[in-house]
Design a protein around this motif. Structure first.
Motif, PDB file in Angstrom:
ATOM      1  N   ALA A  88       0.810  -1.222   0.000  1.00  0.00           N
ATOM      2  CA  ALA A  88       0.000   0.000   0.000  1.00  0.00           C
ATOM      3  C   ALA A  88       0.844   1.274   0.000  1.00  0.00           C
ATOM      4  CB  ALA A  88      -0.942  -0.012   1.205  1.00  0.00           C
ATOM      5  N   ARG A  89       1.926   1.292   0.770  1.00  0.00           N
ATOM      6  CA  ARG A  89       2.729   2.524   0.869  1.00  0.00           C
ATOM      7  C   ARG A  89       3.411   2.863  -0.453  1.00  0.00           C
ATOM      8  NH1 ARG A  89       8.030   0.164   3.996  1.00  0.00           N
ATOM      9  NH2 ARG A  89       7.644  -2.026   3.501  1.00  0.00           N
ATOM     10  N   VAL A  90       3.758   1.840  -1.227  1.00  0.00           N
ATOM     11  CA  VAL A  90       4.382   2.093  -2.533  1.00  0.00           C
ATOM     12  C   VAL A  90       3.353   2.691  -3.492  1.00  0.00           C
ATOM     13  CG1 VAL A  90       5.534   1.030  -4.522  1.00  0.00           C
ATOM     14  CG2 VAL A  90       6.067   0.256  -2.197  1.00  0.00           C
ATOM     15  N   VAL A  91       2.153   2.130  -3.503  1.00  0.00           N
ATOM     16  CA  VAL A  91       1.106   2.654  -4.387  1.00  0.00           C
ATOM     17  C   VAL A  91       0.750   4.084  -3.990  1.00  0.00           C
ATOM     18  CG1 VAL A  91      -1.256   2.337  -5.193  1.00  0.00           C
ATOM     19  CG2 VAL A  91       0.215   0.340  -4.842  1.00  0.00           C
ATOM     20  N   ARG A  92       0.635   4.325  -2.692  1.00  0.00           N
ATOM     21  CA  ARG A  92       0.300   5.692  -2.257  1.00  0.00           C
ATOM     22  C   ARG A  92       1.377   6.684  -2.700  1.00  0.00           C
ATOM     23  NH1 ARG A  92      -0.776   6.610   3.995  1.00  0.00           N
ATOM     24  NH2 ARG A  92       1.354   5.752   4.062  1.00  0.00           N
ATOM     25  N   ALA A  93       2.639   6.336  -2.520  1.00  0.00           N
ATOM     26  CA  ALA A  93       3.720   7.233  -2.944  1.00  0.00           C
ATOM     27  C   ALA A  93       3.679   7.468  -4.452  1.00  0.00           C
ATOM     28  CB  ALA A  93       5.068   6.639  -2.530  1.00  0.00           C
ATOM     29  N   ALA A  94       3.370   6.416  -5.209  1.00  0.00           N
ATOM     30  CA  ALA A  94       3.301   6.567  -6.668  1.00  0.00           C
ATOM     31  C   ALA A  94       2.189   7.521  -7.071  1.00  0.00           C
ATOM     32  CB  ALA A  94       3.101   5.201  -7.320  1.00  0.00           C
ATOM     33  N   LEU A  95       1.043   7.419  -6.408  1.00  0.00           N
ATOM     34  CA  LEU A  95      -0.084   8.281  -6.773  1.00  0.00           C
ATOM     35  C   LEU A  95       0.170   9.730  -6.376  1.00  0.00           C
ATOM     36  CD1 LEU A  95      -2.875   5.741  -5.901  1.00  0.00           C
ATOM     37  CD2 LEU A  95      -2.462   6.746  -8.160  1.00  0.00           C
ATOM     38  N   VAL A  96       0.842   9.950  -5.259  1.00  0.00           N
ATOM     39  CA  VAL A  96       1.210  11.321  -4.890  1.00  0.00           C
ATOM     40  C   VAL A  96       2.184  11.889  -5.922  1.00  0.00           C
ATOM     41  CG1 VAL A  96       2.360  12.748  -3.155  1.00  0.00           C
ATOM     42  CG2 VAL A  96       0.767  10.953  -2.442  1.00  0.00           C
ATOM     43  N   ALA A  97       3.125  11.059  -6.362  1.00  0.00           N
ATOM     44  CA  ALA A  97       4.069  11.506  -7.388  1.00  0.00           C
ATOM     45  C   ALA A  97       3.352  11.806  -8.706  1.00  0.00           C
ATOM     46  CB  ALA A  97       5.152  10.443  -7.605  1.00  0.00           C
ATOM     47  N   LEU A  98       2.426  10.940  -9.089  1.00  0.00           N
ATOM     48  CA  LEU A  98       1.716  11.120 -10.365  1.00  0.00           C
ATOM     49  C   LEU A  98       0.847  12.366 -10.377  1.00  0.00           C
ATOM     50  CD1 LEU A  98       0.589   7.445 -11.089  1.00  0.00           C
ATOM     51  CD2 LEU A  98       2.221   8.791 -12.407  1.00  0.00           C
TER      52      LEU A  98
END
Length: 372
Positions: A88-98
């Motif tokens: 979950a933390r990886v996906v959340r970081a990716a979406l904040v970056a996107l």
């Protein structure tokens, strides 16, 4: 019925008992085309706990529909994509970056081009959650790679509203629009990891996102020196049919470990590689202007400081720092990949999974990729 209206009705309804949930979620328009995992309360709670236990806090807003992604909605999409809670933390970081303004996700979601967000993960989290950075890294067979990439896509669809033919106007699309997530093979790489080169500590984990075409294969089974390997990469880059050629921006190179070790054995660094590729790839302006066969072309998408004579060289991107270099793939096989970007309309974003800034960003990160 429009997908968004159909979803709003479904969200207000109670799921009938004794129903096939996989078919139900597909019929309501919550799927990327593949069966989804039904988001039961227990699975959602497990995701929420990994995300900090808060249900209503906003993670980001996702264009082009500009839906608000709350932690609860993120948890639901993570479950539907098949993620384990530790992803979950990886996906959340990716979406904040996107959703960083520099990325221009609104344009990436709606363009007629086939670009899709490429996600590359660095740091200890790769091993902690079992990502595949080796054989078939861009392909099938690894749950973390597949479902992290899929979860990002599910959010782009369900929250961002980028449904094909509706707000996603991609003429052809690509398989990368199902999942496009890899990890750098730091263990087989002879170079410092990408995120360390950008100023992060090796103990930090990061996500890199770039709007990208699918990988273009580069084969060279002959060369035993850097120049030979990189001339093949330069050849793959030097076509006037991709967006970089006519619009600049950023691109990525993924060196297979064998190619990377051949280059490194002669003392070459990441910087040497980027500079060589920038210097020796590109096209004649006459080629990208079709020799003015269809009228005089200036091309405002390219930097104003480029010369535009018929024989003038046009580099693939405007700076060596706009070539993002990774090492990934299996130990055997003399293959690498060129990944064109979408053009100058977008910038890659590098972000730590923890949200903390790079300790030395100010001195090392100078190519617009480091936003944190």
């Amino acid at each position: 019925m429009a997908p968004i209206v159909k979803k709003q009705i479904a969200l207000q309804s109670t799921v009938p008992s004794n129903i096939d949930l996989v078919e139900w979620y597909y019929e309501q328009g919550f799927s990327d085309g593949l069966p989804v995992v039904p988001p039961t309360p227990g699975k959602i709670d497990a995701m929420l706990e990994e995300l900090g236990g808060v249900t209503g806090s906003a993670v980001c807003r996702v264009p082009p529909r500009w839906g608000t992604l709350t932690t609860e909605v993120l948890a639901i999409n993570l479950v539907m994509a098949g993620c384990k809670p530790e992803y979950a933390r990886v996906v959340r970081a990716a979406l904040v970056a996107l959703t960083d303004n520099a990325f221009n996700l609104n344009g990436v979601q709606a363009t007629t081009h086939m670009a899709s967000p490429l996600l590359v993960v660095n740091g200890p989290v790769r091993g902690e959650i079992g990502m595949n950075s080796g054989y078939n890294t861009f392909g099938s067979g690894n749950r973390a790679n597949a479902t992290i990439g899929r979860a990002v896509r599910m959010v782009l669809l369900n929250v961002g509203g980028a449904w094909p033919g509706d707000l996603d106007k991609s003429t052809l699309g690509s398989p990368a629009k199902y999942a496009y997530c890899i990890a750098e093979n730091e263990e087989e790489s002879p170079f410092v990891p990408y995120h360390v080169d950008k100023g992060y500590d090796a103990s930090e984990s990061t996500v890199f996102v770039m709007a990208a075409e699918p990988p273009h294969s580069v084969t060279n089974h002959v060369a035993d020196d850097p120049e030979g390997v990189l001339e093949s990469v330069s050849s793959a880059m030097s076509t006037f049919a991709n967006n970089n050629a006519v619009s600049g921006g950023h691109c990525a190179i993924v060196l297979g470990p064998e190619h990377a070790k051949t280059i490194s054995s002669k003392g070459w660094s990441r910087s040497d590689i980027r500079n060589f590729l920038w210097m020796h790839s590109g096209n004649r302006f006459g080629d990208i202007a079709f020799n003015h066969r269809y009228g005089k072309i200036y091309n405002r998408n390219l930097p104003k400081w480029y010369k535009r004579g018929i024989e003038d060289r046009i580099p693939i991107v405007s700076s060596p720092d706009h070539i993002h270099l990774f090492v990934a793939g299996g130990e055997a096989g003399r293959f690498s990949a060129f990944i064109p970007g979408w053009g100058h309309m977008t910038n890659p974003v590098l972000r730590s999974v923890s949200g903390l800034p790079a300790t030395t960003t100010a001195t090392l990160c100078n190519d617009e990729a480091c936003q944190y």
